[in-house]
Design a protein around this motif. Structure first.
Motif, short mmCIF file in Angstrom:
data_model
loop_
_atom_site.label_atom_id
_atom_site.label_comp_id
_atom_site.label_asym_id
_atom_site.label_seq_id
_atom_site.Cartn_x
_atom_site.Cartn_y
_atom_site.Cartn_z
N SER A 137 -4.80 9.44 -3.95
CA SER A 137 -4.30 9.41 -4.98
C SER A 137 -2.56 9.95 -5.70
CB SER A 137 -4.94 8.99 -5.84
OG SER A 137 -5.96 10.00 -6.21
N THR A 138 -1.90 9.87 -6.70
CA THR A 138 -1.06 10.54 -7.19
C THR A 138 -1.07 12.21 -6.95
OG1 THR A 138 -0.16 8.83 -8.09
CG2 THR A 138 0.67 10.50 -8.23
N ALA A 139 -2.12 12.47 -7.62
CA ALA A 139 -2.83 13.67 -8.22
C ALA A 139 -2.98 14.43 -7.38
CB ALA A 139 -3.52 13.64 -9.54
N VAL A 144 -2.68 17.53 -0.55
CA VAL A 144 -2.45 17.16 1.21
C VAL A 144 -1.04 17.64 2.19
CG1 VAL A 144 -2.73 14.91 2.45
CG2 VAL A 144 -3.97 14.96 0.01
N GLN A 145 -0.11 17.75 0.93
CA GLN A 145 0.68 18.32 1.69
C GLN A 145 0.50 19.63 1.56
OE1 GLN A 145 3.60 17.30 -0.88
NE2 GLN A 145 4.55 15.62 -0.20
N LEU A 153 0.70 9.15 1.60
CA LEU A 153 1.28 8.33 0.54
C LEU A 153 0.59 8.77 -0.24
CD1 LEU A 153 1.28 5.78 4.26
CD2 LEU A 153 2.71 6.95 3.23
N ASP A 154 0.68 7.87 -1.49
CA ASP A 154 0.08 7.60 -2.70
C ASP A 154 -0.55 6.39 -2.12
OD1 ASP A 154 -0.30 7.47 -4.93
OD2 ASP A 154 1.16 8.04 -6.03
N GLY A 243 -17.08 10.36 -7.96
CA GLY A 243 -16.34 9.82 -6.50
C GLY A 243 -14.41 10.55 -6.13
N HIS A 244 -14.05 11.07 -7.02
CA HIS A 244 -12.59 11.95 -6.78
C HIS A 244 -12.88 13.56 -6.92
CE1 HIS A 244 -10.96 7.87 -7.50
NE2 HIS A 244 -11.91 7.28 -7.99
N LYS A 245 -13.14 14.26 -6.87
CA LYS A 245 -13.41 15.73 -6.74
C LYS A 245 -12.43 15.98 -5.54
CE LYS A 245 -16.92 16.04 -3.64
NZ LYS A 245 -17.04 15.69 -2.20
#
Ligand SMILES: NC(=O)c1ccc[n+]([C@@H]2O[C@H](COP(=O)([O-])OP(=O)(O)OC[C@H]3O[C@@H](n4cnc5c(N)ncnc54)[C@H](OP(=O)(O)O)[C@@H]3O)[C@@H](O)[C@H]2O)c1
Length: 253
Positions: A137-139, A144-145, A153-154, A243-245
């Motif tokens: 996701s965007t955040a 990830v880069q 990819l977002d 679920g977003h750690k």
């Protein structure tokens, strides 16, 4: 399978009341016949060897483990927290990437690239020489880069399954319950699509040692989102359950 799991972990309540299967710490005592470790050694471990060798209980000050456990000296360049963040995502990522198996030059897509398994998978796929696309996701794009993904990819802005791009290997590191990927049209003719909950994994000592070596040479960096003291275990689990750690959540004792 449900019956087997019930027999192993308990039906009405857990057979072992203390959960937790990863640790990092210092050897406080060792049996007389132990040769791999000595008192004072700084170690890290994954306490599950197989489905029938479930040795949970690391949410505690002390844990007793057999010498032949998935345990090794902690990489000296990692803190205890970082070492504890290495095995879970790292072992699972390695297990599923080997299903490819990933080869140098392949195009690999990691879906869920910012989670515990995903952050390890991105770095490990790069180590194996793949060109890596991470989806998050965007955040989490910058994270990830920073892990070395060639393309990020977002998923809130683009759908990789309709882009026309094809991959040799797609790892769904989120799991089927949250993300069912229809990605057959995004695979090369011999490409494979694997999901992290396709099967129960059997961790291997050689993989554990590879993770240690890659961490020692800086090729694998454990990602820690938050640390909580043992007393705030409920808060830690409440956060993880969302679920977003980003990478891992660590408990300090
Ligand atoms: N086979 C086994 O033995 C085994 C063992 C343990 C776990 N697992 C499986 O592995 C899965 C992942 O574990 P984990 O610890 O790596 O999870 P995690 O750290 O919680 O990471 C999940 C990642 O998925 C992303 N995500 C969440 N919902 C999404 C959605 N609807 N679409 C796309 N991305 C989404 C989140 O990123 P954003 O915040 O960017 O959305 C998060 O970074 C578990 O859910 C479980 O199914 C399998």
């Amino acid at each position: 399978m449900g019956l087997l799991v019930g027999l192993l972990v308990g039906f009405k309540k857990p057979r072992r009341p203390i959960p937790g299967l990863v640790l990092a710490g210092t050897i406080e005592d060792a049996g007389k016949k132990v040769t791999r470790f000595k008192v004072g050694d700084e170690v890290f471990a994954f306490t599950v060897k197989s489905l029938i060798q479930l040795r949970v209980g690391t949410y505690a000050e002390y844990m007793c483990l057999p010498e032949d456990s998935l345990m090794a000296l902690k990489p000296s360049n990692l803190t205890y927290e970082e070492a504890a963040a290495l095995p879970y995502g790292g072992l699972l990522a390695l297990y599923f990437l080997k299903k490819g198996p990933i080869q140098s030059g392949q195009n690999v897509l990691i879906y869920g690239a910012s989670g515990a398994i995903g952050t390890a998978a991105v770095q490990l796929a790069k180590h194996f020489g793949a060109t890596v696309t991470g989806v998050c996701s965007t955040a989490n794009v910058a994270l990830v880069q920073s892990l070395g993904a060639d393309t990020v990819l977002d998923y809130t802005k683009e759908d990789f399954t309709t882009s026309g791009q094809r991959y040799d290997f797609i790892l769904n590191a989120v799991g089927k319950r949250k993300a069912q990927l229809q990605c057959e049209n995004s695979l090369t003719p011999n490409g494979k699509h694997v999901t992290v909950d396709d099967e129960y994994t059997k961790p291997h000592l050689e993989d554990f040692i590879l993770l240690k070596e890659l961490a020692e040479t800086g090729q694998l960096k454990p990602v820690i989102d938050r640390s909580y003291p043992l007393e705030q275990m409920v808060e830690a689990h409440t956060y993880v359950d969302q679920g977003h750690k980003k990478g891992n959540v660590v408990i300090t004792v």
